[in-house]
Design an enzyme around this catalytic site. Structure first.
Site: not given
Length: 331
Positions: A162, A209, A237, A261, A266, A285
């Site tokens: 990513i 991560p 995250r 995001d 959440e 997200h």
């Protein structure tokens, strides 16, 4: 050593949150599927299952119902857990990590969509798109000057697929991109070099991560190293950021803006001050969720299930000590 189902068709427990993965029933061959919407059903489905698919990757149900008794080595004990996400923090709890169960993720599905999302956020800020939309709603014609992104410095924390995809797209529009990973490698700075990279960073992208090393990495101290013009984009995250300290910096003008995001909690609570900030872009997200993404997740799992059944190496095996798929792993 490859992990396999042995001599019998595998039994697969699917934590689906009440939403069946599209087409899974038709694609798994002779495998027996046991669907579980939540913790109570999962507790019934896991005993005797060879595989667990955590389709609902936002759930903590696996942690809640885990028992060492299901994670053995004989027939009818759990051998493999696959999560339909790139991050594994929901399932990487100590008991699972200490077990012989193999853990895989959905690396490769989200790389390009997330990179496009980050590029879109960078361009939206530079070209003042949120203000243009607000003025359009008010039918107001107001000429402004905007920024160019060419020549600006982007620091991308997260050197996996990513992060590399993000770096490639940001580089394509002329930005000077620096990748930061766990350790130094060709074209990658080590994580402990990050403080020295922040003072001239225009855009800080968090795509790492969630590990003990990265949790809370953006806090008042690291924010203080960034120039006031800097913007933050978090697609990794939520807990990578100390959210209250970021909100204070955004409210005071210590930072120019943020595209977020992911969040500590959440959905983002309605009373969060972030909602009302004009220099903040909020999305729920969704940075990797493009048309067809669920089908791609199913295809990846089904391919891995065929490997499992045939005793072949699985794709995207997570290094349990590091918390992510190591470079060079089968993917």
């Amino acid at each position: 050593m490859p992990v396999s189902a042995g001599q019998h068709p595998p039994t697969v427990a699917v934590l689906d949150g009440g939403e069946h993965p599209p087409g899974l029933d038709d694609l798994v061959g002779d495998a027996c599927l046991r669907f579980a919407a939540g913790p109570a059903e999962l507790a019934d489905a896991l005993p005797g299952s060879d595989v667990l698919l955590t389709w609902d990757f936002t759930s903590d149900a696996v942690r809640e119902v885990w028992s060492d008794a299901i994670a053995g080595t004989g027939p009818g004990t759990l051998r493999w857990v696959h999560t339909a996400s790139a991050g594994v923090d929901r399932v990487a709890f100590p008991a699972l990590l200490a077990s012989p169960v193999t853990l895989t993720n959905s690396r490769g599905v989200f790389d390009e969509p997330m990179a496009e999302f980050v590029l879109g956020a960078v361009l939206a800020f530079a070209k003042d798109t949120p203000r243009s939309l607000a003025l359009q709603r008010d039918r107001t014609w107001r000429h402004r000057e905007t920024e160019t992104v060419a020549g600006k410095v982007a620091t991308v924390v997260g050197s996996g697929p990513i992060g590399h995809a993000i770096a490639r797209l940001l580089g394509a529009v002329g930005m000077r991109v620096r990748l930061v990973g766990r350790r130094a490698a060709e074209g990658v700075h080590a994580f402990d070099e990050l403080p020295g990279l922040l003072p001239d960073t225009d855009v800080l992208v968090l795509a790492a991560p969630l590990t003990e090393a990265t949790r809370g990495m953006l806090h008042s101290g690291t924010i203080g190293l960034l120039p006031r013009r800097a913007r933050v984009v978090n697609v990794g995250r939520g807990p990578l950021v100390v959210q209250d300290e970021l909100a204070d910096a955004l409210a005071s003008g210590r930072l120019a803006g943020a595209a977020l995001d992911v969040f500590e909690v959440e959905p983002l609570p309605a009373d969060s001050p972030l909602w009302a900030m004009e220099n903040v872009l909020i999305s729920p997200h969704m940075s990797g969720d493009v048309v067809g993404w669920k089908d791609m997740l199913v295809e990846l799992f089904v391919d891995n299930l065929a490997r499992f059944t045939g005793g072949r190496e699985l794709r995207n095996v997570v290094d349990k000590e590091r918390g992510y798929v190591s470079a060079g792993a089968n993917s």
